[in-house]
Design an enzyme around this catalytic site. Sequence first.
Site, mmCIF file in Angstrom:
data_model
loop_
_atom_site.group_PDB
_atom_site.id
_atom_site.type_symbol
_atom_site.label_atom_id
_atom_site.label_comp_id
_atom_site.label_asym_id
_atom_site.label_seq_id
_atom_site.Cartn_x
_atom_site.Cartn_y
_atom_site.Cartn_z
ATOM 1 N N LYS A 122 0.853 -1.192 0.000
ATOM 2 C CA LYS A 122 0.000 0.000 0.000
ATOM 3 C C LYS A 122 0.893 1.249 0.000
ATOM 4 C CE LYS A 122 -0.355 -0.310 5.060
ATOM 5 N NZ LYS A 122 -1.194 -0.817 6.170
ATOM 6 N N ARG B 215 -11.038 0.442 15.271
ATOM 7 C CA ARG B 215 -10.918 1.293 14.094
ATOM 8 C C ARG B 215 -12.043 0.894 13.123
ATOM 9 N NH1 ARG B 215 -5.046 1.265 11.163
ATOM 10 N NH2 ARG B 215 -5.674 -0.868 10.717
ATOM 11 N N HIS C 255 -6.552 -7.109 13.136
ATOM 12 C CA HIS C 255 -5.283 -6.382 13.157
ATOM 13 C C HIS C 255 -4.921 -6.072 14.606
ATOM 14 C CE1 HIS C 255 -2.091 -4.175 11.283
ATOM 15 N NE2 HIS C 255 -2.504 -2.993 11.671
ATOM 16 N N ARG D 271 0.710 -10.741 6.755
ATOM 17 C CA ARG D 271 0.648 -9.488 6.002
ATOM 18 C C ARG D 271 1.906 -8.693 6.307
ATOM 19 N NH1 ARG D 271 -4.505 -9.545 8.835
ATOM 20 N NH2 ARG D 271 -3.711 -7.777 10.015
ATOM 21 N N TYR E 159 16.812 30.300 7.816
ATOM 22 C CA TYR E 159 15.675 31.044 8.373
ATOM 23 C C TYR E 159 15.720 31.103 9.891
ATOM 24 C CZ TYR E 159 13.257 30.562 3.851
ATOM 25 O OH TYR E 159 12.894 30.619 2.536
ATOM 26 N N CYS F 90 14.979 24.076 5.006
ATOM 27 C CA CYS F 90 14.093 24.876 4.157
ATOM 28 C C CYS F 90 13.219 23.948 3.320
ATOM 29 C CB CYS F 90 14.918 25.776 3.232
ATOM 30 S SG CYS F 90 16.196 26.730 4.076
ATOM 31 N N MET F 91 12.353 24.547 2.509
ATOM 32 C CA MET F 91 11.485 23.723 1.665
ATOM 33 C C MET F 91 12.307 22.882 0.687
ATOM 34 S SD MET F 91 8.446 24.849 -0.959
ATOM 35 C CE MET F 91 7.318 25.464 0.273
ATOM 36 N N ASP F 92 13.364 23.499 0.118
ATOM 37 C CA ASP F 92 14.096 22.840 -0.971
ATOM 38 C C ASP F 92 15.588 22.674 -0.707
ATOM 39 O OD1 ASP F 92 11.658 23.173 -2.556
ATOM 40 O OD2 ASP F 92 12.246 25.282 -2.589
HETATM 41 C C1 LIG Z 1 -0.528 -1.761 6.872
HETATM 42 C C2 LIG Z 1 -1.125 -2.999 7.394
HETATM 43 C C3 LIG Z 1 -0.327 -4.132 7.586
HETATM 44 C C4 LIG Z 1 1.179 -4.118 7.433
HETATM 45 O O1 LIG Z 1 1.716 -3.562 8.615
HETATM 46 P P1 LIG Z 1 3.295 -3.642 8.897
HETATM 47 O O2 LIG Z 1 3.431 -3.172 10.287
HETATM 48 O O3 LIG Z 1 3.927 -2.722 7.915
HETATM 49 O O4 LIG Z 1 3.681 -5.050 8.693
HETATM 50 C C5 LIG Z 1 -0.944 -5.300 7.959
HETATM 51 N N1 LIG Z 1 -2.284 -5.345 8.170
HETATM 52 C C6 LIG Z 1 -3.073 -4.265 8.017
HETATM 53 C C7 LIG Z 1 -4.534 -4.377 8.274
HETATM 54 C C8 LIG Z 1 -2.525 -3.051 7.636
HETATM 55 O O5 LIG Z 1 -3.305 -1.985 7.517
#
Ligand SMILES: *Cc1c(COP(=O)(O)O)cnc(C)c1O
Length: 388
Positions: A41, A136, A168, A227, A271, A318-320
């Site tokens: 993602k 969540r 999760h 995951r 700055y 700075c920004m850049d």
């Molecule tokens: C982003 C995410 C993960 C991966 O998490 P990591 O800590 O990067 O391994 C796994 N499960 C869900 C639901 C997530 O949103």
Amino acid sequence: MKKEFLDRIRAEIDLDAAERNFMELKGFLYDGFTKPACVIKADGYGHGDLPLMRLYRKLGVDFFCVSNTAEALRLRDGGCTGDILILGWCCPDDADILAENDIICTVVSVENAAELSKKASKPVRVHIKANTGMNRIGLNTGDAEQCAAEAAKIAAMPNISVEGIFTHFAAADSRLEKDIAFTEEQKLKFLDAVNAAERHGLKFKQVHFLNSAATMYSYDSRSTLARLGIVLYGLRPAYSLHMPVVLEPVMSLKTVVSQVKTVHKGDSVSYGRTYVADGDRVIATVPCGYADGYPRLLSGNCEAIIRGKRAKGVGRICMDQMMFDVTKIDGVSAGDEVTLIGRDGSNTITADDLAEACGTIGYEIVCGISKRVPRVYIGGDQSDSDDE
Ligand SMILES: *Cc1c(COP(=O)(O)O)cnc(C)c1O
């Protein structure tokens, strides 16, 4: 990308390091039960989703996770032939486009599933999200029977094809006793709900609860998928963790010295004049700033590696642009390479180091490297390099 545009700044993505990380993790996991699902993602945590998807496909991965419809479609359009699961909320309006592209979406409640079912004119593949303590999204699991009844209701809806269920963990990245206990509690709540749903006649192809941290510290073969996110990129779920596997950061951030000048006692830099020289100082300016994703919070508290040596950042970022004190490094001149994240000689700065210095996590640093920084792929199969 024309060479001269790469000279200002680039994020080097080492596909060989990514491959070594993956093989290391696969070896850690291998027991025949839990399969790696690569979480790519947020554009692969800033590393580039398509080149990584292609690498993992080559390494045999057939399950990918993203966070929304647009990311899922990018993978599909980019030639991904594996399963793609959207981990976050999916807009029910996307039902048909998800079905047409064979993308698995997450449903978070009975109402959410009902709306998805109503909008779908063909079967949509679904994983049910179970809430076990993140609070969540997801079906509540406090009462396993009620959760199972809700899951059964979802499974009975037209054009909803339930293939999996997942949860999760909220604190799998902590080794504190209370957090370990909380993770265990979450897992038990989840497995109770899954068992109850199976008693209601549901069959799940995938039942999963492991993220990176849980895979490392609370591995359990009852999770059909791991995951894996942050560890693929060679970073740690939390800074103080000792990792049971050998991982290498995949992303480096490299820029260049644009100008070197000597300032004198009393001269200020940048700055707000927060830095005032207490004597003669040689200052190197580099064309990277917070608009490239380098955190401004690190003003006066950052380092770069130039000519293999560490140089301290001076003055506001700075920004850049930003500035480093190179007084103690011989011969620094315009055009020298500057490593902001990565290794040069025996010195290394990681995204996790930056994160620790500004009170965040490595995830935010790599995700935050902005899109004006070109990603340059090294190693791997060089045909992976030509992405949009
Ligand atoms: C982003 C995410 C993960 C991966 O998490 P990591 O800590 O990067 O391994 C796994 N499960 C869900 C639901 C997530 O949103």
